[in-house]
Scaffold this motif. Sequence first.
Motif, short mmCIF file in Angstrom:
data_model
loop_
_atom_site.label_atom_id
_atom_site.label_comp_id
_atom_site.label_asym_id
_atom_site.label_seq_id
_atom_site.Cartn_x
_atom_site.Cartn_y
_atom_site.Cartn_z
N MET A 99 5.45 39.71 -19.98
CA MET A 99 4.04 39.42 -20.32
C MET A 99 3.13 40.61 -20.06
O MET A 99 2.11 40.78 -20.75
N SER A 100 3.49 41.46 -19.08
CA SER A 100 2.61 42.58 -18.73
C SER A 100 2.79 43.79 -19.63
O SER A 100 1.90 44.65 -19.70
N CYS A 101 3.92 43.89 -20.31
CA CYS A 101 4.20 45.10 -21.07
C CYS A 101 3.37 45.21 -22.36
O CYS A 101 3.25 46.31 -22.92
N PHE A 102 2.86 44.09 -22.84
CA PHE A 102 2.20 44.13 -24.16
C PHE A 102 0.78 43.58 -24.11
O PHE A 102 0.28 43.00 -25.07
N THR A 103 0.13 43.75 -22.93
CA THR A 103 -1.23 43.21 -22.78
C THR A 103 -2.32 44.21 -23.17
O THR A 103 -3.49 43.83 -23.25
N ARG A 104 -1.93 45.44 -23.43
CA ARG A 104 -2.95 46.44 -23.75
C ARG A 104 -3.64 46.10 -25.07
O ARG A 104 -3.05 45.48 -25.97
N GLU A 105 -4.86 46.52 -25.17
CA GLU A 105 -5.64 46.27 -26.39
C GLU A 105 -5.02 47.04 -27.55
O GLU A 105 -4.66 48.20 -27.43
N GLY A 106 -4.87 46.37 -28.66
CA GLY A 106 -4.31 47.00 -29.84
C GLY A 106 -2.80 46.91 -29.95
O GLY A 106 -2.21 47.43 -30.91
N SER A 107 -2.14 46.27 -28.96
CA SER A 107 -0.69 46.13 -29.02
C SER A 107 -0.29 45.28 -30.21
O SER A 107 -0.90 44.24 -30.49
N THR A 108 0.73 45.71 -30.92
CA THR A 108 1.21 44.95 -32.09
C THR A 108 2.29 43.94 -31.70
O THR A 108 2.82 43.25 -32.57
N VAL A 109 2.61 43.89 -30.42
CA VAL A 109 3.63 42.95 -29.94
C VAL A 109 2.95 41.82 -29.18
O VAL A 109 2.13 42.06 -28.28
N LYS A 110 3.30 40.60 -29.55
CA LYS A 110 2.79 39.42 -28.86
C LYS A 110 3.93 38.83 -28.04
O LYS A 110 4.93 38.37 -28.59
N ALA A 111 3.81 38.89 -26.69
CA ALA A 111 4.88 38.42 -25.82
C ALA A 111 4.56 37.02 -25.30
O ALA A 111 3.50 36.79 -24.72
#
Length: 676
Positions: free
Chosen positions: A158-170
């Motif tokens: 859950m923490s790896c893809f929380t940045r703004e603009g990430s194209t991955v939804k975990a």
Amino acid sequence: MRIFIHNVDTYLGKVLVSELRRADGGSHRVFGTVAKSLDGAPKVVKRIVGREDPKRSKKMIETIQSCKVVVLDLFNSTLEDLHFVIKALKVDPTTSPPKPTGELEGDVTFILISSAMVWAETKVDREDGVLKESDYPARTPVAGSKYEQWKEMEDLAMSCFTREGSTVKALVVAGGALYGEGEDAFGKLFKDAWCGDKEHVILGQGQNRIPTVHVRDLSRLVRQLMDNSSIVAADTPYFLAVDQPPAPEGQKPMPPTQAEIVQGIVDEMCDPYQVPNVSEWPAQDVDDQGEGVLSDLQETMMLDLRMEPAAIMLDPEFASLNDPPGWYCREGLLKNIRKIAGEFCKERKLRAMRMLIGGPPASGKSTLAQNVSEHFRIPRVDLPRTGANFDAICDMLSTRVCRYRGYVLDAGEAGFGEVERLLRFDVEAPAGGEDEEGGGGGEGEEGEEPAPKQFTRQLNEEICPSFVVVTQAPIGLCEGRYRMAHGEGSIQEFRNRMNNYTESNLNDGVHSLADFFQDVARKSVANLSVFNLPVAGKDEEDMFESTRIYMEREGRPFNYLATEEEVASEILERRAARAAEAAEAIATEARRRLESSTVQQGESKRRTERARIIAEHLAEQQKLREMPLREYLMEYMIPSLTEGLIEVCKVLPDNPADYLANYLEEHTTPGPVLEE
């Protein structure tokens, strides 16, 4: 859409492939890895990748990056597997915080499947004690268990893809104890119940509540998350997959207790018995320090949680695109126990071996039935020759053991009538067309009695045998066997039984037992056929082997039996043992004959020697008879007498006559005696 599923050959992976592949008007393309071998992967998977070497690792990364959905379950994955997938999605999970290493070409939904075991020690602040998906920050696993690492892996995903603009939804999906489709967590409970092994136990009073979910409903939640683009991971990253057992009006659904699960499985699949309570689980394994380690089943059975399914599962439109649409097993394991037991039997290749054996008396039916019962581990039921209580026998064939494992019914000399009474029952026929024309609801004119109810006979398919064997034996052979088994005085009884069998099955114009299955039952039971088994020239093993081959003509059932190779090896061993016994018997007989021959030869030699001695004696007697008296005295008597007289003169005894007599008796050399 392209979908990547990690370990498509596992219990959960196969169901994920089945549920996620379907699409409107076609199917999605599925790629994945395998945990064991390619043979276990579903055939619909387009490509199997791996990371055994750099070249294959690169191909796997390219495959993951080409997919819109990536699914990884913690039941069959390691931290290294998770790191590899996250790196393939262009994030470095080893840094703190995780840093992106590039950009993907399109949006990706990454779904991590976990377990309610991660919530095992979670404290509930609500009065009703029910955990919700929004409580995920407080989830707490059992200290020292493997689920502590699972929680860390969930947090990492859950923490790896929380940045703004990430194209991955975990997203994380935590399921209750999985059941259905052949079982995984509850597999041992179902296996022991199917086999009739009374090894079930309940820890303590068993009142702890265990949230459960059918593996297909969990997969359908994954499918719903995959298709729902409106879900925002930052707002709702965690989803609970649990079913909703029925509850009294005004109350919330409650998971089944440990005792209800264990006793429910036992009551459905084997002869019911009261499952004992134990104070602690027996340890299955030991760790490096020699301490007992609980199995996954034991850890699951200690769970005590009340959980509410994710809001998306409570939506009336949940899984509307699946086939069939909606929940697969919303009301839970116990409410659908027969359906789940059927899935277990189907997936584990467990087949109910229902068999009937009929034929003339003394044709080997009972021995064959016993051999079939022992080999396939199924109950043996005997149909009495007279006074049979068909309702009681029908109840026996309807027991849980017979339903799931099968039975072998020794029908004796039964004919068409007996099996028809046993396997068919009356069903009220619908009203005819003529009664409907009057518009009086089937009533006759005033003063007339209503027409009597009409009934039709219907086959009881649940207990009808799938295999029918009719022994074929000459009357003379049967009579000889009966005489050997029961004695000469039983022949009249045999003839009476044989006459009854002939009247029921062999006379012209009579419907036989075989006719019932070929003409009546075969219309409702697929692949039913009658096997006419010739008895003449066959021993017990030959008869059983012919029957086994007939029963396994469409493949040997798993049924926790020996494999084909083991059966063949056992047959060869038995034949070798019989050959060795026969050889030993032949050798023993040869030794006996040799010994007998030796004795006879010795006796012959003794007779010959005796004859020779007699012949010599007779010849000597004849010679003496022909010899003159003077010559006889001079040769055989005078020499000894002269020596005796000389000795008397020397000694001068008081009684010379006695002395001479004793001397002659002691010193005379035996010579031929002339017989009269």
